[in-house]
Design a protein around this motif. Structure first.
Motif, PDB file in Angstrom:
ATOM      1  N   GLY A 277     -25.737  -6.345 -43.873  1.00  0.00           N
ATOM      2  CA  GLY A 277     -27.110  -6.153 -43.399  1.00  0.00           C
ATOM      3  C   GLY A 277     -27.709  -7.418 -42.818  1.00  0.00           C
ATOM      4  N   ILE A 278     -26.903  -8.306 -42.298  1.00  0.00           N
ATOM      5  CA  ILE A 278     -27.374  -9.573 -41.744  1.00  0.00           C
ATOM      6  C   ILE A 278     -27.012  -9.592 -40.268  1.00  0.00           C
ATOM      7  CG2 ILE A 278     -27.098 -12.076 -41.772  1.00  0.00           C
ATOM      8  CD1 ILE A 278     -26.309 -11.841 -44.702  1.00  0.00           C
ATOM      9  N   ALA A 279     -27.970  -9.995 -39.450  1.00  0.00           N
ATOM     10  CA  ALA A 279     -27.723 -10.130 -38.025  1.00  0.00           C
ATOM     11  C   ALA A 279     -27.198 -11.523 -37.757  1.00  0.00           C
ATOM     12  CB  ALA A 279     -29.000  -9.889 -37.238  1.00  0.00           C
ATOM     13  N   VAL A 280     -26.072 -11.604 -37.087  1.00  0.00           N
ATOM     14  CA  VAL A 280     -25.437 -12.882 -36.777  1.00  0.00           C
ATOM     15  C   VAL A 280     -25.354 -12.986 -35.260  1.00  0.00           C
ATOM     16  CG1 VAL A 280     -23.341 -14.245 -37.050  1.00  0.00           C
ATOM     17  CG2 VAL A 280     -24.080 -12.748 -38.882  1.00  0.00           C
ATOM     18  N   SER A 281     -25.690 -14.157 -34.715  1.00  0.00           N
ATOM     19  CA  SER A 281     -25.602 -14.346 -33.272  1.00  0.00           C
ATOM     20  C   SER A 281     -24.252 -14.962 -32.918  1.00  0.00           C
ATOM     21  CB  SER A 281     -26.746 -15.246 -32.795  1.00  0.00           C
ATOM     22  OG  SER A 281     -26.587 -16.541 -33.326  1.00  0.00           O
ATOM     23  N   ARG A 282     -23.990 -15.009 -31.616  1.00  0.00           N
ATOM     24  CA  ARG A 282     -22.690 -15.522 -31.160  1.00  0.00           C
ATOM     25  C   ARG A 282     -22.545 -17.020 -31.415  1.00  0.00           C
ATOM     26  NH1 ARG A 282     -19.324 -12.368 -28.490  1.00  0.00           N
ATOM     27  NH2 ARG A 282     -20.069 -10.388 -27.741  1.00  0.00           N
ATOM     28  N   ASP A 283     -23.605 -17.755 -31.575  1.00  0.00           N
ATOM     29  CA  ASP A 283     -23.506 -19.191 -31.807  1.00  0.00           C
ATOM     30  C   ASP A 283     -23.623 -19.547 -33.285  1.00  0.00           C
ATOM     31  OD1 ASP A 283     -26.125 -18.515 -32.053  1.00  0.00           O
ATOM     32  OD2 ASP A 283     -26.893 -20.247 -30.942  1.00  0.00           O
ATOM     33  N   ASP A 284     -23.486 -18.560 -34.148  1.00  0.00           N
ATOM     34  CA  ASP A 284     -23.574 -18.794 -35.594  1.00  0.00           C
ATOM     35  C   ASP A 284     -22.317 -19.537 -36.055  1.00  0.00           C
ATOM     36  OD1 ASP A 284     -23.262 -18.098 -38.546  1.00  0.00           O
ATOM     37  OD2 ASP A 284     -25.265 -17.282 -38.082  1.00  0.00           O
ATOM     38  N   PRO A 285     -22.444 -20.519 -36.959  1.00  0.00           N
ATOM     39  CA  PRO A 285     -21.284 -21.278 -37.451  1.00  0.00           C
ATOM     40  C   PRO A 285     -20.212 -20.395 -38.110  1.00  0.00           C
ATOM     41  CG  PRO A 285     -23.314 -22.356 -38.118  1.00  0.00           C
ATOM     42  CD  PRO A 285     -23.708 -21.059 -37.471  1.00  0.00           C
ATOM     43  N   ILE A 286     -20.623 -19.280 -38.655  1.00  0.00           N
ATOM     44  CA  ILE A 286     -19.630 -18.404 -39.294  1.00  0.00           C
ATOM     45  C   ILE A 286     -18.650 -17.857 -38.269  1.00  0.00           C
ATOM     46  CG2 ILE A 286     -20.870 -16.210 -39.194  1.00  0.00           C
ATOM     47  CD1 ILE A 286     -18.993 -17.372 -42.221  1.00  0.00           C
ATOM     48  N   LEU A 287     -19.115 -17.625 -37.058  1.00  0.00           N
ATOM     49  CA  LEU A 287     -18.228 -17.131 -36.008  1.00  0.00           C
ATOM     50  C   LEU A 287     -17.306 -18.244 -35.508  1.00  0.00           C
ATOM     51  CD1 LEU A 287     -20.615 -14.761 -34.051  1.00  0.00           C
ATOM     52  CD2 LEU A 287     -18.802 -14.166 -35.648  1.00  0.00           C
TER      53      LEU A 287
END
Length: 141
Positions: free
Chosen positions: A17-27
């Motif tokens: 349920g978390i929105a992650v963007s393309r520049d997120d460190p997890i990606l």
């Protein structure tokens, strides 16, 4: 790769349920992990190829060793068979000579006896002819 990142963003949103963007460190970690997995897979394929080559070389050596041993056993067997055949032929030849001697011996002895008789008759005939010639010579005088 872009589809994979998009799929990862959707999966994180659906599960957590978390929105992650393309520049997120997890990606970024996901990309690094993908790259490491790809490099690891390539390294494993190279190791597997090298292992396969070593196994093929080992199998070839085993095959050559087995072939050499089989040829050696075959050569020893052939030599033994040849020796056995030669011994058998020699024994057979000796047996044939013995049989010929046994069969011909009495015939030769009989022929020797007959030749002696013929020689004695020839001597007797020669003596008779000599006496006849001597009497003819005496009667002519």
């Amino acid at each position: 790769m872009t589809d994979r990142i998009g799929a990862t963003i959707k999966e994180i949103a659906a599960k957590h349920g978390i929105a992650v963007s393309r520049d997120d460190p997890i990606l970024i970690l996901q990309t690094i992990n993908d790259r490491l997995m790809k490099d690891s897979a390539q390294a494993q394929e190279a190791l597997i190829d090298r292992f396969r080559e070593e196994l093929e070389a080992l199998a070839h050596r085993w095959s050559e060793d087995a072939k050499a041993r089989a040829e050696s056993v075959l050569n020893v067997t052939l030599a033994a068979s040849k020796d056995a055949m030669v011994r058998g032929m020699e024994d057979g030849a000796q047996a044939a000579v013995d049989q010929v001697r046994a069969g011909v011996g009495p015939v030769i002895r009989r022929m020797e006896k007959q030749s002696r008789q013929v020689a004695a008759m020839n001597i007797a005939a020669a003596v008779t002819a000599l006496i006849a010639a001597g009497l003819a010579l005496l009667s002519a005088i």
